[in-house]
Scaffold this motif. Structure first.
Motif, PDB file in Angstrom:
ATOM      1  N   ALA A 129       6.283  41.443  44.230  1.00 49.54           N
ATOM      2  CA  ALA A 129       5.546  42.143  45.315  1.00 49.54           C
ATOM      3  C   ALA A 129       5.633  43.643  44.821  1.00 49.54           C
ATOM      4  N   LEU A 130       6.849  43.911  44.175  1.00 51.90           N
ATOM      5  CA  LEU A 130       6.787  45.417  43.619  1.00 51.90           C
ATOM      6  C   LEU A 130       5.981  45.799  42.580  1.00 51.90           C
ATOM      7  N   ALA A 131       5.596  44.812  41.672  1.00 49.15           N
ATOM      8  CA  ALA A 131       4.401  45.098  40.429  1.00 49.15           C
ATOM      9  C   ALA A 131       3.439  45.138  41.226  1.00 49.15           C
ATOM     10  N   TRP A 132       2.884  44.262  41.998  1.00 44.39           N
ATOM     11  CA  TRP A 132       1.546  44.315  42.430  1.00 44.39           C
ATOM     12  C   TRP A 132       1.209  45.685  43.555  1.00 44.39           C
ATOM     13  N   THR A 133       2.497  45.960  44.293  1.00 42.74           N
ATOM     14  CA  THR A 133       2.305  47.284  45.085  1.00 42.74           C
ATOM     15  C   THR A 133       2.178  48.521  44.288  1.00 42.74           C
ATOM     16  N   ALA A 134       2.918  48.577  42.975  1.00 44.36           N
ATOM     17  CA  ALA A 134       2.891  49.640  42.095  1.00 44.36           C
ATOM     18  C   ALA A 134       1.396  49.660  41.579  1.00 44.36           C
ATOM     19  N   ALA A 135       0.947  48.455  41.062  1.00 41.33           N
ATOM     20  CA  ALA A 135      -0.694  48.419  40.489  1.00 41.33           C
ATOM     21  C   ALA A 135      -1.667  48.930  41.461  1.00 41.33           C
ATOM     22  N   ALA A 136      -1.546  48.555  42.741  1.00 43.05           N
ATOM     23  CA  ALA A 136      -2.442  49.154  43.994  1.00 43.05           C
ATOM     24  C   ALA A 136      -2.183  50.706  44.001  1.00 43.05           C
ATOM     25  N   VAL A 137      -0.922  51.440  43.909  1.00 38.62           N
ATOM     26  CA  VAL A 137      -0.793  52.409  43.996  1.00 38.62           C
ATOM     27  C   VAL A 137      -1.285  53.398  43.007  1.00 38.62           C
ATOM     28  N   PHE A 138      -1.123  52.794  41.779  1.00 38.21           N
ATOM     29  CA  PHE A 138      -1.640  53.478  40.551  1.00 38.21           C
ATOM     30  C   PHE A 138      -3.145  53.337  40.554  1.00 38.21           C
ATOM     31  N   LEU A 139      -3.716  52.242  40.967  1.00 40.19           N
ATOM     32  CA  LEU A 139      -5.262  52.243  41.046  1.00 40.19           C
ATOM     33  C   LEU A 139      -5.888  53.313  41.779  1.00 40.19           C
ATOM     34  N   VAL A 140      -5.168  53.377  42.989  1.00 40.47           N
ATOM     35  CA  VAL A 140      -5.819  54.393  43.972  1.00 40.47           C
ATOM     36  C   VAL A 140      -5.691  55.803  43.531  1.00 40.47           C
ATOM     37  N   TRP A 141      -4.176  56.145  43.083  1.00 45.87           N
ATOM     38  CA  TRP A 141      -3.797  57.740  42.686  1.00 45.87           C
ATOM     39  C   TRP A 141      -4.727  58.009  41.435  1.00 45.87           C
ATOM     40  N   GLN A 142      -4.544  57.138  40.099  1.00 46.49           N
ATOM     41  CA  GLN A 142      -5.143  57.529  39.058  1.00 46.49           C
ATOM     42  C   GLN A 142      -6.546  57.139  38.871  1.00 46.49           C
ATOM     43  N   GLY A 143      -6.731  56.227  39.433  1.00 51.50           N
ATOM     44  CA  GLY A 143      -8.491  55.376  39.373  1.00 51.50           C
ATOM     45  C   GLY A 143      -9.162  55.997  40.279  1.00 51.50           C
ATOM     46  N   ALA A 144      -9.267  55.746  41.581  1.00 49.69           N
ATOM     47  CA  ALA A 144     -10.185  56.218  42.502  1.00 49.69           C
ATOM     48  C   ALA A 144      -9.954  57.740  42.874  1.00 49.69           C
ATOM     49  N   ALA A 145      -8.764  58.445  42.711  1.00 48.42           N
ATOM     50  CA  ALA A 145      -8.670  59.863  42.878  1.00 48.42           C
ATOM     51  C   ALA A 145      -8.844  60.681  41.722  1.00 48.42           C
ATOM     52  N   HIS A 146      -8.799  60.355  40.613  1.00 49.78           N
ATOM     53  CA  HIS A 146      -8.750  61.114  39.347  1.00 49.78           C
ATOM     54  C   HIS A 146      -9.652  60.525  38.339  1.00 49.78           C
ATOM     55  N   HIS A 147     -10.107  59.203  38.603  1.00 50.59           N
ATOM     56  CA  HIS A 147     -10.967  58.725  37.482  1.00 50.59           C
ATOM     57  C   HIS A 147     -10.325  58.363  36.079  1.00 50.59           C
ATOM     58  N   ARG A 148      -9.169  58.319  36.174  1.00 48.76           N
ATOM     59  CA  ARG A 148      -8.175  58.069  34.895  1.00 48.76           C
ATOM     60  C   ARG A 148      -8.228  56.508  34.774  1.00 48.76           C
ATOM     61  N   TRP A 149      -9.399  56.124  34.221  1.00 46.81           N
ATOM     62  CA  TRP A 149      -9.323  54.621  34.148  1.00 46.81           C
ATOM     63  C   TRP A 149      -8.486  53.870  33.072  1.00 46.81           C
ATOM     64  N   LEU A 150      -8.566  54.528  31.919  1.00 53.31           N
ATOM     65  CA  LEU A 150      -7.738  54.340  30.891  1.00 53.31           C
ATOM     66  C   LEU A 150      -6.272  54.303  31.114  1.00 53.31           C
ATOM     67  N   GLU A 151      -5.711  55.247  32.104  1.00 56.11           N
ATOM     68  CA  GLU A 151      -4.453  55.350  32.462  1.00 56.11           C
ATOM     69  C   GLU A 151      -4.089  54.153  33.527  1.00 56.11           C
ATOM     70  N   VAL A 152      -5.099  53.490  34.182  1.00 59.45           N
ATOM     71  CA  VAL A 152      -4.901  52.489  35.207  1.00 59.45           C
ATOM     72  C   VAL A 152      -4.770  51.093  34.400  1.00 59.45           C
ATOM     73  N   VAL A 153      -5.546  51.032  33.728  1.00 58.17           N
ATOM     74  CA  VAL A 153      -5.712  49.925  32.738  1.00 58.17           C
ATOM     75  C   VAL A 153      -4.525  49.709  32.040  1.00 58.17           C
ATOM     76  N   THR A 154      -3.821  50.800  31.381  1.00 58.19           N
ATOM     77  CA  THR A 154      -2.697  50.956  30.452  1.00 58.19           C
ATOM     78  C   THR A 154      -1.431  50.673  31.345  1.00 58.19           C
TER      79      THR A 154
END
Length: 273
Positions: A129-154
């Motif tokens: 649960a923690l792993a997928w919650t952290a992934a979702a938060v990082f997706l919204v924070w770095q991806g949707a908000a800042h478009h840092r997709w490399l950071e998201v997939v990393t």
């Protein structure tokens, strides 16, 4: 555009990649077939399977995005240099797709076959649960908000690295407590070790061709995966072939509850009279 300098090294790289793909992919089948043959998952640790599914799912996200997304590739080249090769091969993507599918099949087997008293532990559920919650938060924070997709997939790659470092521990501990490796396919481990060694060799070949260590830095998850897989597999090989060679069959028989038919009781009663 980044390109290989040596066609020989490139050929070896691609060859090792597909051999590693075959080794890693085939490594899933002995456990699935063993479960099917026994109609039982006794001896296979449930935490390992659940953590393994999270590991391979997150690794699929990284491999597919890095290989197919022009946006991720452009950000990778901006960070590591335009002459650096993308550190994901077609075989990496193919392996991840197959791994997620076969791990999902194993999850289904946990639900339908004899399992004894085994279940997914509370700690494994929390970690997942923690792993997928952290992934979702990082997706919204770095991806949707800042478009840092490399950071998201990393970040997904780091998740698979962490999952790899802990997923084997429940199975290793279970083997130790049972003093047995029955129910845990050794063929899986031998093929897994082969895949890890070839994956590491691929990274070394690419670094040698480019004369740079950026390949290792840019895909630290793959480097860590190869080293962790080889380390844990070596330990499982030690358990199977050295530590628990004599008591394995006896342990599995005692792990499964014995069902005694009523006719057996009647036979005993008649003999006593």
């Amino acid at each position: 555009m980044a390109e290989w300098h040596s066609q020989v090294l490139h050929l070896l790289y691609e060859s090792f990649g597909w051999i590693a793909f075959l080794s890693w992919s085939v490594s899933f089948w002995p456990q699935v077939l063993l479960n099917y043959k026994r109609k039982s998952v006794v001896g296979l640790n449930f935490d390992f399977v659940v953590l393994n599914f999270t590991k391979h799912s997150s690794y699929l996200v990284f491999n597919a995005a890095m290989f197919f997304s022009p946006t991720v590739q452009a950000q990778y080249h901006r960070k590591y240099g335009p002459d650096e090769l993308i550190p994901v091969a077609p075989s990496d993507v193919a392996f991840s797709v197959h791994a997620v599918a076969l791990t999902a099949v194993t999850l289904v087997q946990l639900c339908i076959y004899q399992r004894g008293a085994q279940k997914v532990s509370f700690s494994a559920r929390v970690i997942t649960a923690l792993a997928w919650t952290a992934a979702a938060v990082f997706l919204v924070w770095q991806g949707a908000a800042h478009h840092r997709w490399l950071e998201v997939v990393t970040f997904f790659n780091y998740i698979q690295l962490v999952m790899t470092s802990i997923k084997y521990i429940p199975q290793a501990w279970m083997n130790y407590r049972r003093k047995s490796t029955d129910g845990w396919s050794i063929e899986n481990i031998l093929l897994d070790f082969t895949g890890g060694a070839l994956s590491l060799a691929m990274m070394i070949l690419q670094s040698a061709d480019q004369g740079s260590l950026q390949n290792l830095v840019g895909n630290v998850g793959k480097l860590g995966l190869s080293l962790e897989v080889m380390l844990f597999d070596a330990f499982f090989i030690l358990q199977h072939y050295v530590l628990y060679t004599d008591r394995s069959s006896r342990t599995v028989e005692s792990a499964a509850p014995k069902v005694v038919e009523k006719s057996e009781y009647r036979a005993v009663d008649v003999s006593e009279h």
